[in-house]
Write a protein that holds these residues in place. Structure first.
Motif, PDB file in Angstrom:
ATOM      1  N   UNK A  82      10.501  -0.935   4.207  1.00 10.76           N
ATOM      2  CA  UNK A  82      11.785  -0.796   4.906  1.00 10.76           C
ATOM      3  C   UNK A  82      12.847  -1.687   4.282  1.00 10.76           C
ATOM      4  N   UNK A  83      12.431  -2.696   3.505  1.00  5.28           N
ATOM      5  CA  UNK A  83      13.372  -3.576   2.806  1.00  5.28           C
ATOM      6  C   UNK A  83      13.649  -3.078   1.391  1.00  5.28           C
ATOM      7  N   UNK A  84      12.985  -1.997   1.014  1.00  4.68           N
ATOM      8  CA  UNK A  84      13.250  -1.380  -0.282  1.00  4.68           C
ATOM      9  C   UNK A  84      12.512  -2.006  -1.447  1.00  4.68           C
ATOM     10  N   UNK A  85      11.526  -2.854  -1.175  1.00  2.00           N
ATOM     11  CA  UNK A  85      10.807  -3.494  -2.270  1.00  2.00           C
ATOM     12  C   UNK A  85       9.581  -2.652  -2.665  1.00  2.00           C
ATOM     13  N   UNK A  86       9.345  -2.477  -3.976  1.00  2.00           N
ATOM     14  CA  UNK A  86       8.156  -1.734  -4.405  1.00  2.00           C
ATOM     15  C   UNK A  86       6.868  -2.466  -4.012  1.00  2.00           C
ATOM     16  N   UNK A  87       5.866  -1.714  -3.615  1.00  2.00           N
ATOM     17  CA  UNK A  87       4.614  -2.294  -3.126  1.00  2.00           C
ATOM     18  C   UNK A  87       3.447  -1.777  -3.967  1.00  2.00           C
ATOM     19  N   UNK A  88       2.599  -2.694  -4.352  1.00  2.00           N
ATOM     20  CA  UNK A  88       1.384  -2.342  -5.109  1.00  2.00           C
ATOM     21  C   UNK A  88       0.177  -2.892  -4.363  1.00  2.00           C
ATOM     22  N   UNK A  89      -0.939  -2.199  -4.496  1.00  2.00           N
ATOM     23  CA  UNK A  89      -2.210  -2.701  -3.986  1.00  2.00           C
ATOM     24  C   UNK A  89      -3.186  -2.796  -5.144  1.00  2.00           C
ATOM     25  N   UNK A  90      -3.835  -3.931  -5.262  1.00  2.00           N
ATOM     26  CA  UNK A  90      -4.929  -4.095  -6.208  1.00  2.00           C
ATOM     27  C   UNK A  90      -6.233  -4.023  -5.428  1.00  2.00           C
ATOM     28  N   UNK A  91      -7.107  -3.137  -5.823  1.00  2.00           N
ATOM     29  CA  UNK A  91      -8.280  -2.879  -4.993  1.00  2.00           C
ATOM     30  C   UNK A  91      -9.522  -2.613  -5.836  1.00  2.00           C
ATOM     31  N   UNK A  92     -10.675  -2.810  -5.223  1.00  2.00           N
ATOM     32  CA  UNK A  92     -11.917  -2.423  -5.910  1.00  2.00           C
ATOM     33  C   UNK A  92     -12.244  -0.942  -5.694  1.00  2.00           C
ATOM     34  N   UNK A  93     -11.434  -0.247  -4.938  1.00  2.00           N
ATOM     35  CA  UNK A  93     -11.582   1.202  -4.822  1.00  2.00           C
ATOM     36  C   UNK A  93     -12.661   1.677  -3.861  1.00  2.00           C
ATOM     37  N   UNK A  94     -13.222   0.753  -3.093  1.00  2.00           N
ATOM     38  CA  UNK A  94     -14.323   1.137  -2.199  1.00  2.00           C
ATOM     39  C   UNK A  94     -13.898   1.289  -0.740  1.00  2.00           C
ATOM     40  N   UNK A  95     -12.594   1.314  -0.495  1.00  2.00           N
ATOM     41  CA  UNK A  95     -12.129   1.342   0.894  1.00  2.00           C
ATOM     42  C   UNK A  95     -12.581   2.601   1.629  1.00  2.00           C
ATOM     43  N   UNK A  96     -12.581   3.726   0.944  1.00  2.00           N
ATOM     44  CA  UNK A  96     -13.015   4.962   1.590  1.00  2.00           C
ATOM     45  C   UNK A  96     -14.461   4.874   2.030  1.00  2.00           C
ATOM     46  N   UNK A  97     -15.288   4.332   1.156  1.00  2.00           N
ATOM     47  CA  UNK A  97     -16.710   4.167   1.470  1.00  2.00           C
ATOM     48  C   UNK A  97     -16.887   3.139   2.591  1.00  2.00           C
ATOM     49  N   UNK A  98     -16.145   2.070   2.506  1.00  2.00           N
ATOM     50  CA  UNK A  98     -16.271   0.976   3.486  1.00  2.00           C
ATOM     51  C   UNK A  98     -15.858   1.434   4.883  1.00  2.00           C
ATOM     52  N   UNK A  99     -14.721   2.154   4.960  1.00  2.00           N
ATOM     53  CA  UNK A  99     -14.206   2.552   6.275  1.00  2.00           C
ATOM     54  C   UNK A  99     -14.720   3.927   6.715  1.00  2.00           C
ATOM     55  N   UNK A 100     -15.274   4.675   5.776  1.00  2.00           N
ATOM     56  CA  UNK A 100     -15.814   5.979   6.128  1.00  2.00           C
ATOM     57  C   UNK A 100     -14.761   7.031   6.390  1.00  2.00           C
TER      58      UNK A 100
END
Ligand code: SF4
Length: 202
Positions: free
Chosen positions: A90-108
């Motif tokens: 909402x403040x117009x700043x670009x957002x990045x996430x650095x991840x191990x890519x396992x969130x789908x598996x972790x959260x199901x």
């Protein structure tokens, strides 16, 4: 710098540190090689809530981008990341996430769709060209399930997030050419990183 460091600047980016927790135990993880990043001690005694995180971030409009990284895996705290990203966007700043890519598996569930419209870039740690090498290097809690889940997460991210990057740490035995081929097949960029200061696909 000791204490709960929820936000810290590196160059012209602001990094948000939301958790120590991770589903991996990578051989190269900065958590076991040095005390922190630069002079920041990033180990959290207490994870931030939304207000604490945004207060620590301050006026983010001065930064080129804001990066969720964590001393662990930020998407373990998906609800916080979504709420904070909404406020930052909402403040117009670009957002990045650095991840191990396992969130789908972790959260199901399909986490990529939940990040749609909130994240500009996602950088996913690939770190191996096949499951066997991934398990031996990154030692995921979910074992052999992790690597195919990461590839599926990357495919889903391509649908919902403007920029998807795979990353690989230059580490003995890592098949960088094989990782490059996977990135090519997914039509995403591959970034090769040096191990020093490595954590969560930075
Ligand atoms: S390098 Fe990243 S994915 Fe690996 S254990 Fe450390 S925080 Fe987790």
């Amino acid at each position: 710098m000791a204490g709960n460091v929820y936000a810290y600047a590196l160059g012209d980016s602001l990094y948000l540190n939301v958790t120590n927790k991770c589903t991996n135990d990578c051989a190269f993880c900065v958590r076991k090689t040095v005390e922190g990043v630069g002079y920041y001690d990033l180990w959290l005694e207490k994870e931030p809530n939304l207000n604490e995180l945004l207060e620590a971030a301050g006026d983010v409009r001065q930064y080129r981008e804001v990066v969720f990284c964590g001393y662990g895996e930020p998407l373990i705290r998906i609800d916080l990341v979504i709420e904070a990203a909404r406020a930052l966007k909402s403040l117009g700043v670009p957002v990045r996430v650095n991840t191990n890519g396992q969130a789908g598996l972790y959260h199901g569930r399909n986490i990529a769709v939940e990040l749609s419209g909130l994240i500009d870039t996602i950088s996913i740690s690939l770190n191996a060209a096949d499951s066997g090498h991934y398990v031996s290097l990154c030692r995921p809690r979910q074992g052999e399930e992790a690597f195919p889940a990461i590839l599926e997460f990357a495919r889903q991210c391509k649908k919902y997030i403007p920029k998807v990057i795979l990353s690989v740490v230059r580490w003995p035995g890592v098949d960088i050419a094989g990782c490059r081929e996977i990135a090519r097949s997914l039509d995403v960029e591959l970034r090769v990183r040096e191990p020093a200061g490595t954590f969560t696909s930075a």
